[in-house]
Design a protein around this motif. Sequence first.
Motif, PDB file in Angstrom:
ATOM      1  N   ARG A   1       0.776  -1.301   0.010  1.00  0.00           N
ATOM      2  CA  ARG A   1       0.116   0.090  -0.032  1.00  0.00           C
ATOM      3  C   ARG A   1       0.942   1.201   0.156  1.00  0.00           C
ATOM      4  O   ARG A   1       0.489   2.375  -0.869  1.00  0.00           O
ATOM      5  CB  ARG A   1      -0.877  -0.182   1.185  1.00  0.00           C
ATOM      6  N   ILE A   2       1.964   1.218   0.837  1.00  0.00           N
ATOM      7  CA  ILE A   2       2.878   2.298   0.890  1.00  0.00           C
ATOM      8  C   ILE A   2       3.476   2.522  -0.612  1.00  0.00           C
ATOM      9  O   ILE A   2       3.710   3.749  -0.806  1.00  0.00           O
ATOM     10  CB  ILE A   2       3.903   2.355   1.971  1.00  0.00           C
ATOM     11  N   THR A   3       3.902   1.769  -1.092  1.00  0.00           N
ATOM     12  CA  THR A   3       4.593   1.915  -2.529  1.00  0.00           C
ATOM     13  C   THR A   3       3.614   2.230  -3.419  1.00  0.00           C
ATOM     14  O   THR A   3       3.821   2.941  -4.469  1.00  0.00           O
ATOM     15  CB  THR A   3       5.084   0.573  -2.819  1.00  0.00           C
ATOM     16  N   GLY A   4       2.278   1.992  -3.378  1.00  0.00           N
ATOM     17  CA  GLY A   4       1.252   2.390  -4.307  1.00  0.00           C
ATOM     18  C   GLY A   4       1.117   3.869  -4.071  1.00  0.00           C
ATOM     19  O   GLY A   4       0.951   4.500  -5.063  1.00  0.00           O
ATOM     20  N   LEU A   5       1.354   4.357  -2.941  1.00  0.00           N
ATOM     21  CA  LEU A   5       1.105   5.673  -2.551  1.00  0.00           C
ATOM     22  C   LEU A   5       2.254   6.643  -2.874  1.00  0.00           C
ATOM     23  O   LEU A   5       2.443   7.521  -3.638  1.00  0.00           O
ATOM     24  CB  LEU A   5       1.006   6.146  -1.093  1.00  0.00           C
ATOM     25  N   MET A   6       3.383   5.973  -2.847  1.00  0.00           N
ATOM     26  CA  MET A   6       4.587   6.601  -3.151  1.00  0.00           C
ATOM     27  C   MET A   6       4.924   6.658  -4.620  1.00  0.00           C
ATOM     28  O   MET A   6       5.278   7.474  -5.262  1.00  0.00           O
ATOM     29  CB  MET A   6       6.005   5.613  -2.849  1.00  0.00           C
ATOM     30  N   LEU A   7       3.969   5.537  -5.519  1.00  0.00           N
ATOM     31  CA  LEU A   7       4.252   5.764  -6.850  1.00  0.00           C
ATOM     32  C   LEU A   7       3.037   6.767  -7.519  1.00  0.00           C
ATOM     33  O   LEU A   7       3.391   7.666  -8.424  1.00  0.00           O
ATOM     34  CB  LEU A   7       4.201   4.573  -7.573  1.00  0.00           C
ATOM     35  N   SER A   8       1.725   6.785  -6.984  1.00  0.00           N
ATOM     36  CA  SER A   8       0.658   7.507  -7.494  1.00  0.00           C
ATOM     37  C   SER A   8       0.919   8.975  -6.923  1.00  0.00           C
ATOM     38  O   SER A   8       0.512   9.904  -7.760  1.00  0.00           O
ATOM     39  CB  SER A   8      -0.641   6.806  -7.096  1.00  0.00           C
TER      40      SER A   8
END
Length: 188
Positions: free
Chosen positions: A88-95
Amino acid sequence: MLSQKVAQQSLRRLAVQQPYAMRWSLMTAASPVAVVIGRNIQTRYAATSTNTTEPTKLLAEQRLRRPVSPHLTIYRPQITWYGSAVHRITGLMLSGPLYLWATAYLASPLLGWHLESASMAAAFGALPLLAKVGLKGFFAWPFTYHCLNGLRHLMWDLGRGITNKQVIQTGWTVVGASAAAALFLALL
């Protein structure tokens, strides 16, 4: 037609075998006139309580009597927890940066900024080597982890690799493979 004959025969048998049951059912059934007048309306009495306490106080008392579910603090942390949180954190870091950059790119002609490809490539090329590797690694690791863990989730959706042992193995595999792939992309 056949169903009407079956119904008539069953009613005849009932009338012959249990004549009083037939009369009783006809007496208790509502006539069309009673339906129209409204005399056969079924009523249900409201359940009332003599409790005059304040509703918020009553809810507070009920909440105190509820069982407490186990919380995260009583369990031993596992790779599945960390994997889910990091996904989830990496999804936020990318988006998040993507949305910010896309908004800035659309607003750049109005603000006089130069965010076209040529100026971005020139700005990136002017950075020192260590800054280039660090910046590429900063975006490469969340990208590779999110992609590989997404493939892992797709496998779970297909019903593969759901046992505890396989989940733990694939979790650590995704961590290692994403680190290696991110290092490879950062050093390109």
